[in-house]
Design a protein around this motif. Sequence first.
Motif: not given
Length: 260
Positions: A35-37, A42-46, A87-91, A105-108
């Motif tokens: 949810v964090n990624i 979501a903000g900039p993409s939307h 796209s990178p967020v979805d991956v 986590g997200v960074i890892d």
Amino acid sequence: MQNLQPHAKANYRNIMHAFSTIIKEEGMFRTIRGVNIVAIGAGPSHALYFATYEKMKKLLSERPGHNPLANAVAGSLATLVHDAAMSPVDVVKQRMQVYTSPYKGVIDCARTVYRQEGLRAFYRSYTTQLTMNIPFQCIHFVTYEFTQERFNPKREYNPLTHVVSGAVAGGIAAAVTTPLDVCKTLLNTQESCVASRLNNQAIVGMLNGIKAIHRCCGFAGYFRGVQARVIYQMPSTALAWSVYEFFKYFITKQKTESME
């Protein structure tokens, strides 16, 4: 639910079974992993998404009212910029959500994918995502504008019509484009059991993804998770449109009052 050959403990029969099994096997917080990624992306993409749509709709529409072609083209162009950001967020999100995901986590996850597969891995499904999302957004925007034209022809701020139109548009578009979403998930997660059938090569491109799905699961494989996708998209698009229409109304009202 879209994994083609899932782990024995992640072979879900339906939405409720998936939800209860995830909580039982992996804990409550697993249901919101990633949810964090998503919130970051979501903000900039939307912002790009709606700004592009409104601008292009005005440029392409020569007359007021419902213009399906202009809405479809504007939606397609909005999708190009939106998916480039998401796209990178979805991956990262999908790899973290897969059962037995090794990432802390997200960074890892992002670091590991970049180190092992390079920058290209984050955009491996981009063309497939566009192939899915362009028809999705065409159907979505045309259906939304059509529904608004029927139930809110004066285009006044009306929360109920925005919610209903958004839900109907999202549900129809989600159901129609589910096969492409299954393909996108396969390209993003690179399921090892599927890759092994292709001599352990990376699954690249929509055509290879489509072939791999059919080889593993047949025609039914293209509609894995269709119910979950529709149930997810309906409130998602309803909320997105209602929030967007509210701020559009609020900002327009503020500008009008300041000019008076």
